[in-house]
Design a protein around this motif. Structure first.
Motif, PDB file in Angstrom:
ATOM      1  N   PRO A  57     -15.120  -3.583  -0.067  1.00  0.00           N
ATOM      2  CA  PRO A  57     -16.386  -2.837  -0.071  1.00  0.00           C
ATOM      3  C   PRO A  57     -16.294  -1.659  -1.039  1.00  0.00           C
ATOM      4  O   PRO A  57     -15.318  -0.910  -1.028  1.00  0.00           O
ATOM      5  N   VAL A  58     -17.286  -1.523  -1.910  1.00  0.00           N
ATOM      6  CA  VAL A  58     -17.273  -0.481  -2.933  1.00  0.00           C
ATOM      7  C   VAL A  58     -17.872   0.790  -2.341  1.00  0.00           C
ATOM      8  O   VAL A  58     -19.088   0.965  -2.316  1.00  0.00           O
ATOM      9  N   THR A  59     -16.968   1.644  -1.877  1.00  0.00           N
ATOM     10  CA  THR A  59     -17.380   2.896  -1.234  1.00  0.00           C
ATOM     11  C   THR A  59     -16.941   4.126  -2.009  1.00  0.00           C
ATOM     12  O   THR A  59     -17.477   5.204  -1.807  1.00  0.00           O
ATOM     13  N   GLY A  60     -15.926   3.957  -2.862  1.00  0.00           N
ATOM     14  CA  GLY A  60     -15.370   5.106  -3.561  1.00  0.00           C
ATOM     15  C   GLY A  60     -14.424   5.914  -2.695  1.00  0.00           C
ATOM     16  O   GLY A  60     -13.833   6.886  -3.145  1.00  0.00           O
ATOM     17  N   GLU A  61     -14.284   5.515  -1.456  1.00  0.00           N
ATOM     18  CA  GLU A  61     -13.365   6.187  -0.535  1.00  0.00           C
ATOM     19  C   GLU A  61     -12.103   5.352  -0.399  1.00  0.00           C
ATOM     20  O   GLU A  61     -12.148   4.121  -0.451  1.00  0.00           O
ATOM     21  N   VAL A  62     -10.990   6.019  -0.190  1.00  0.00           N
ATOM     22  CA  VAL A  62      -9.709   5.320  -0.117  1.00  0.00           C
ATOM     23  C   VAL A  62      -9.310   5.145   1.344  1.00  0.00           C
ATOM     24  O   VAL A  62      -8.804   6.071   1.975  1.00  0.00           O
ATOM     25  N   ASP A  63      -9.571   3.928   1.859  1.00  0.00           N
ATOM     26  CA  ASP A  63      -9.109   3.589   3.206  1.00  0.00           C
ATOM     27  C   ASP A  63      -7.790   2.846   3.070  1.00  0.00           C
ATOM     28  O   ASP A  63      -7.243   2.720   1.961  1.00  0.00           O
ATOM     29  N   ALA A  64      -7.270   2.327   4.167  1.00  0.00           N
ATOM     30  CA  ALA A  64      -5.956   1.661   4.159  1.00  0.00           C
ATOM     31  C   ALA A  64      -5.952   0.437   3.244  1.00  0.00           C
ATOM     32  O   ALA A  64      -5.002   0.215   2.484  1.00  0.00           O
ATOM     33  N   ASP A  65      -7.029  -0.369   3.285  1.00  0.00           N
ATOM     34  CA  ASP A  65      -7.085  -1.573   2.448  1.00  0.00           C
ATOM     35  C   ASP A  65      -7.159  -1.219   0.965  1.00  0.00           C
ATOM     36  O   ASP A  65      -6.521  -1.854   0.120  1.00  0.00           O
ATOM     37  N   THR A  66      -7.947  -0.206   0.646  1.00  0.00           N
ATOM     38  CA  THR A  66      -8.070   0.223  -0.751  1.00  0.00           C
ATOM     39  C   THR A  66      -6.737   0.770  -1.251  1.00  0.00           C
ATOM     40  O   THR A  66      -6.290   0.431  -2.356  1.00  0.00           O
ATOM     41  N   TYR A  67      -6.086   1.600  -0.440  1.00  0.00           N
ATOM     42  CA  TYR A  67      -4.795   2.151  -0.865  1.00  0.00           C
ATOM     43  C   TYR A  67      -3.782   1.033  -1.064  1.00  0.00           C
ATOM     44  O   TYR A  67      -3.037   1.034  -2.048  1.00  0.00           O
ATOM     45  N   ALA A  68      -3.777   0.064  -0.158  1.00  0.00           N
ATOM     46  CA  ALA A  68      -2.833  -1.064  -0.289  1.00  0.00           C
ATOM     47  C   ALA A  68      -3.087  -1.823  -1.583  1.00  0.00           C
ATOM     48  O   ALA A  68      -2.144  -2.224  -2.273  1.00  0.00           O
ATOM     49  N   ALA A  69      -4.362  -2.026  -1.934  1.00  0.00           N
ATOM     50  CA  ALA A  69      -4.689  -2.741  -3.170  1.00  0.00           C
ATOM     51  C   ALA A  69      -4.263  -1.929  -4.394  1.00  0.00           C
ATOM     52  O   ALA A  69      -3.706  -2.479  -5.356  1.00  0.00           O
ATOM     53  N   ILE A  70      -4.511  -0.630  -4.366  1.00  0.00           N
ATOM     54  CA  ILE A  70      -4.124   0.235  -5.483  1.00  0.00           C
ATOM     55  C   ILE A  70      -2.601   0.242  -5.635  1.00  0.00           C
ATOM     56  O   ILE A  70      -2.064   0.077  -6.734  1.00  0.00           O
ATOM     57  N   TYR A  71      -1.918   0.420  -4.526  1.00  0.00           N
ATOM     58  CA  TYR A  71      -0.456   0.482  -4.552  1.00  0.00           C
ATOM     59  C   TYR A  71       0.134  -0.833  -5.069  1.00  0.00           C
ATOM     60  O   TYR A  71       1.022  -0.844  -5.924  1.00  0.00           O
ATOM     61  N   SER A  72      -0.397  -1.947  -4.589  1.00  0.00           N
ATOM     62  CA  SER A  72       0.089  -3.255  -5.010  1.00  0.00           C
ATOM     63  C   SER A  72      -0.134  -3.475  -6.504  1.00  0.00           C
ATOM     64  O   SER A  72       0.768  -3.928  -7.219  1.00  0.00           O
ATOM     65  N   ARG A  73      -1.320  -3.165  -6.988  1.00  0.00           N
ATOM     66  CA  ARG A  73      -1.626  -3.331  -8.415  1.00  0.00           C
ATOM     67  C   ARG A  73      -0.756  -2.422  -9.271  1.00  0.00           C
ATOM     68  O   ARG A  73      -0.310  -2.806 -10.348  1.00  0.00           O
ATOM     69  N   ALA A  74      -0.530  -1.193  -8.811  1.00  0.00           N
ATOM     70  CA  ALA A  74       0.318  -0.268  -9.577  1.00  0.00           C
ATOM     71  C   ALA A  74       1.757  -0.767  -9.631  1.00  0.00           C
ATOM     72  O   ALA A  74       2.411  -0.667 -10.678  1.00  0.00           O
ATOM     73  N   LEU A  75       2.261  -1.302  -8.519  1.00  0.00           N
ATOM     74  CA  LEU A  75       3.621  -1.856  -8.529  1.00  0.00           C
ATOM     75  C   LEU A  75       3.726  -3.024  -9.503  1.00  0.00           C
ATOM     76  O   LEU A  75       4.693  -3.124 -10.258  1.00  0.00           O
TER      77      LEU A  75
END
Length: 174
Positions: A57-75
């Motif tokens: 969901p495009v909210t612009g807020e960083v929830d657990a799922d968004t952080y996990a996706a960001i962290y995974s992509r950065a790794l």
């Protein structure tokens, strides 16, 4: 909010921004996210872009799922950009002498075979792990060309010269 909480929040935002920048750099686009600890429009837009690309969901807020996706992509991005790990096969204090049979001799044979294209005085060797005959003679010639006393033994100086030459010339024929 007290000062400690504000500093903690700023540190978390900086970490998020660093991850987002890693992703932007790896994708080759323009790096837009500052690392300033402020959740401003550039950070929010980068989060929204990543949420959209990840099917979140495009909210612009960083929830657990968004952080996990960001962290995974950065790794993944960091891994793709990193150099492969080196392989250290020649132990300190080691010397290879005539008559030795080992995996280390096999590695030397591979290196010499890769360098054979640049030398006209020996043919590639059979990869058998045996340090004898023609390969010892080839190492002596290699040592002379590289300013090393031509003993035929492979010590640290000879190993380093072999590796330097291999690293320098390995991609020339590709």
């Amino acid at each position: 909010m007290n000062m400690v909480q504000a500093n903690d929040e700023k540190a978390v935002i900086k970490q998020l921004q660093t991850l987002l920048r890693t992703i932007e750099k790896a994708e080759g686009g323009r790096v837009t996210v500052p690392v300033d600890g402020i959740y401003g429009s550039a950070t929010k837009e980068a989060v929204e872009r990543l949420q959209k690309e990840s099917g979140l969901p495009v909210t612009g807020e960083v929830d657990a799922d968004t952080y996990a996706a960001i962290y995974s992509r950065a790794l993944e991005a960091d891994f793709e950009q990193s150099e492969p790990l080196p392989l250290y096969v020649f132990p300190k204090g080691r010397t290879i002498t005539a008559g030795e049979v080992s995996d280390l001799v096999f590695v030397v044979q591979v290196i010499l075979n890769a360098l054979a294209a640049g030398y006209d005085d020996y043919e590639p060797f059979e990869l058998n792990g045996k340090y004898e005959g023609g390969i010892v003679s080839a190492v002596r010639r290699f040592q002379m060309r590289n300013g090393i006393r031509p003993s035929g033994d492979i010590d640290k100086a000879t190993w380093n010269a072999l590796v330097r030459n291999y690293n320098k010339y390995r991609d020339v024929s590709a």
